[in-house]
Design a protein around this motif. Structure first.
Motif, PDB file in Angstrom:
ATOM      1  N   ASP A 178      44.542  27.063  41.411  1.00 13.26           N
ATOM      2  CA  ASP A 178      44.785  28.141  42.379  1.00 13.26           C
ATOM      3  C   ASP A 178      45.583  29.273  41.766  1.00 13.26           C
ATOM      4  OD1 ASP A 178      44.877  29.209  45.225  1.00 13.26           O
ATOM      5  OD2 ASP A 178      47.009  29.056  44.743  1.00 13.26           O
ATOM      6  N   LEU A 179      46.576  28.926  40.952  1.00 10.26           N
ATOM      7  CA  LEU A 179      47.414  29.964  40.337  1.00 10.26           C
ATOM      8  C   LEU A 179      46.611  30.807  39.347  1.00 10.26           C
ATOM      9  CD1 LEU A 179      50.328  30.836  40.727  1.00 10.26           C
ATOM     10  CD2 LEU A 179      50.977  29.372  38.801  1.00 10.26           C
ATOM     11  N   VAL A 180      45.723  30.171  38.600  1.00  5.33           N
ATOM     12  CA  VAL A 180      44.842  30.915  37.700  1.00  5.33           C
ATOM     13  C   VAL A 180      44.004  31.913  38.503  1.00  5.33           C
ATOM     14  CG1 VAL A 180      42.797  30.754  36.218  1.00  5.33           C
ATOM     15  CG2 VAL A 180      44.714  29.216  35.833  1.00  5.33           C
ATOM     16  N   ARG A 181      43.416  31.458  39.577  1.00  9.62           N
ATOM     17  CA  ARG A 181      42.620  32.347  40.434  1.00  9.62           C
ATOM     18  C   ARG A 181      43.458  33.492  40.999  1.00  9.62           C
ATOM     19  NH1 ARG A 181      41.062  31.110  44.948  1.00  9.62           N
ATOM     20  NH2 ARG A 181      39.383  32.640  44.946  1.00  9.62           N
ATOM     21  N   PHE A 182      44.704  33.189  41.337  1.00  9.23           N
ATOM     22  CA  PHE A 182      45.618  34.195  41.881  1.00  9.23           C
ATOM     23  C   PHE A 182      45.835  35.329  40.883  1.00  9.23           C
ATOM     24  CE2 PHE A 182      50.176  35.227  43.206  1.00  9.23           C
ATOM     25  CZ  PHE A 182      49.800  35.969  44.316  1.00  9.23           C
ATOM     26  N   ILE A 189      36.104  32.729  37.845  1.00 11.46           N
ATOM     27  CA  ILE A 189      35.969  31.728  36.778  1.00 11.46           C
ATOM     28  C   ILE A 189      34.528  31.251  36.740  1.00 11.46           C
ATOM     29  CG2 ILE A 189      36.681  29.432  36.017  1.00 11.46           C
ATOM     30  CD1 ILE A 189      39.342  30.023  37.623  1.00 11.46           C
ATOM     31  N   ASN A 190      33.935  31.257  35.544  1.00 10.15           N
ATOM     32  CA  ASN A 190      32.529  30.826  35.477  1.00 10.15           C
ATOM     33  C   ASN A 190      32.282  29.614  34.585  1.00 10.15           C
ATOM     34  OD1 ASN A 190      32.732  31.965  32.956  1.00 10.15           O
ATOM     35  ND2 ASN A 190      31.350  33.686  33.370  1.00 10.15           N
ATOM     36  N   GLU A 191      33.353  29.097  33.923  1.00  7.26           N
ATOM     37  CA  GLU A 191      33.155  27.845  33.180  1.00  7.26           C
ATOM     38  C   GLU A 191      34.481  27.139  32.948  1.00  7.26           C
ATOM     39  OE1 GLU A 191      32.982  28.749  28.508  1.00  7.26           O
ATOM     40  OE2 GLU A 191      31.306  29.664  29.600  1.00  7.26           O
ATOM     41  N   ILE A 192      34.386  25.804  32.777  1.00 11.02           N
ATOM     42  CA  ILE A 192      35.585  24.990  32.588  1.00 11.02           C
ATOM     43  C   ILE A 192      35.281  23.816  31.664  1.00 11.02           C
ATOM     44  CG2 ILE A 192      35.065  23.645  34.673  1.00 11.02           C
ATOM     45  CD1 ILE A 192      38.080  23.332  35.100  1.00 11.02           C
ATOM     46  N   PHE A 193      36.265  23.494  30.819  1.00  7.15           N
ATOM     47  CA  PHE A 193      36.208  22.266  30.023  1.00  7.15           C
ATOM     48  C   PHE A 193      37.493  21.496  30.299  1.00  7.15           C
ATOM     49  CE2 PHE A 193      37.331  19.713  26.327  1.00  7.15           C
ATOM     50  CZ  PHE A 193      36.186  18.949  26.186  1.00  7.15           C
ATOM     51  N   VAL A 216      40.522  24.083  30.010  1.00 11.49           N
ATOM     52  CA  VAL A 216      40.308  25.427  29.479  1.00 11.49           C
ATOM     53  C   VAL A 216      39.251  26.095  30.347  1.00 11.49           C
ATOM     54  CG1 VAL A 216      39.624  26.809  27.493  1.00 11.49           C
ATOM     55  CG2 VAL A 216      40.873  24.665  27.140  1.00 11.49           C
ATOM     56  N   LEU A 217      39.606  27.235  30.914  1.00 10.38           N
ATOM     57  CA  LEU A 217      38.701  27.953  31.809  1.00 10.38           C
ATOM     58  C   LEU A 217      38.419  29.345  31.246  1.00 10.38           C
ATOM     59  CD1 LEU A 217      41.275  26.567  33.594  1.00 10.38           C
ATOM     60  CD2 LEU A 217      39.624  26.931  35.407  1.00 10.38           C
TER      61      LEU A 217
END
Length: 316
Positions: A178-182, A189-193, A216-217
């Motif tokens: 949520d904080l990353v999105r904030f 965000i379009n990808e995540i590992f 990692v996003l």
């Protein structure tokens, strides 16, 4: 006039909220409810509130303005749906649910009822973390390029709690998603590992949960975000954020050694309550919405998919 509140759930987080509501002159804690009757009766006496046996009493009371949901995760969606049905403003602790399909169905069910919902992502309200958002918005570090979040707890919750928590990504890392999105704002965000392991606490293997995790996003514009998690930390809460841009860097760092999350985020919880006040009184958009709760859960689910496949997962 004071805002009348019905509070559901009187565990550790619920009692903290009850205490904050009781102390805030803008609110009146009218009803308390918990399946644990002893806890409910004790809270009613402590906060001069009415102990109720059935949540419907609070839903049907026209004088109740807010339903405050701090109960077990499985109850969140039913309580939200009933609250909105009876035209109550809702505060709901995270996560919305462990099943994204239930969240989607809920959103569709309530969307035409003008729902007013705030989700308990308290880190958005932390003065230090929020200062980075404000500085970012005025271009203090230029164009955002990287976000690094370190989030480590002093010790893990009990195994009984963890068995039903949904796992580290839905229970713990969800705050960091949520904080990353904030910080990213409209940059999706379009990808995540994701990767995770157990080294010091092998007991977590039995319940298929983890004590260590890293994600990692990457966003649509190319911003890379790294989330570092641990369920244990010998020196207390380790909660740090670094944002890096083409013209500088800003850091929200540890200021004291905290051993309890309520102490670490004491100011954040009070500011969260102020945001709820503005939602009720001024219909002002809350800093953390139902949509934010849904999107954070999508990221948590994608993290598990990545962990299982050992591959980068695209976010749809």
């Amino acid at each position: 006039m004071k805002i009348n509140v019905g509070l559901f759930g009187l565990g550790r987080i619920g009692m903290m909220h009850a205490n904050n509501i009781h102390k805030d002159s803008n609110f009146k804690l009218k009803y308390v409810y918990d399946v644990n009757k002893k806890a409910s009766i004790a809270a009613s006496k402590k906060f001069n509130a009415i102990d109720i046996d059935n949540p419907i009493i609070a839903f049907k009371d026209n004088k109740i303005d807010v339903i405050f949901i701090a109960s077990s995760t499985a109850t969140h969606i039913p309580f939200i749906e009933n609250s909105v049905k009876y035209k109550k403003v809702v505060f709901c602790e995270k996560p919305l649910d462990l099943n994204i399909n239930r969240v989607i169905k809920c959103r569709k069910k309530i969307k035409n009822l003008n729902p007013k919902i705030q989700i308990g992502f308290n880190r958005r309200y932390d003065p230090s973390h929020f200062s980075l958002k404000k500085s970012l918005s005025v271009g203090k570090i230029g164009k955002l390029e990287k976000i690094i979040i370190t989030s480590r707890d002093p010790s893990p919750p009990s195994l009984n709690y963890l068995k039903n928590s949904g796992g580290i990504f839905r229970d713990m890392t969800i705050h960091d998603f949520d904080l990353v999105r904030f910080y990213l704002g409209n940059d999706k965000i379009n990808e995540i590992f994701a990767t995770a392991s157990n080294i010091s606490n092998k007991k977590l293997n039995k319940i298929k949960d983890y004590e260590l995790a890293t994600c990692v996003l990457k966003s649509k514009s190319g911003v890379i975000s790294i989330i570092n998690n641990s369920r244990h930390c010998s020196f207390g809460y380790d909660q740090r954020v670094e944002i890096f841009g083409n013209r500088g860097m800003l850091i929200s760092t540890n200021k004291k050694k905290y051993k309890f999350f309520i102490d670490r985020y004491r100011s954040a919880y009070k500011l969260q309550l102020k945001d709820l006040l503005n939602l009720v009184k001024k219909n002002r958009k809350t800093r953390s919405s139902f949509d934010d709760g849904e999107k954070a859960l999508v990221l948590a689910n994608a993290a598990y998919k990545s962990l299982k496949s050992k591959k980068t997962v695209k976010i749809k």
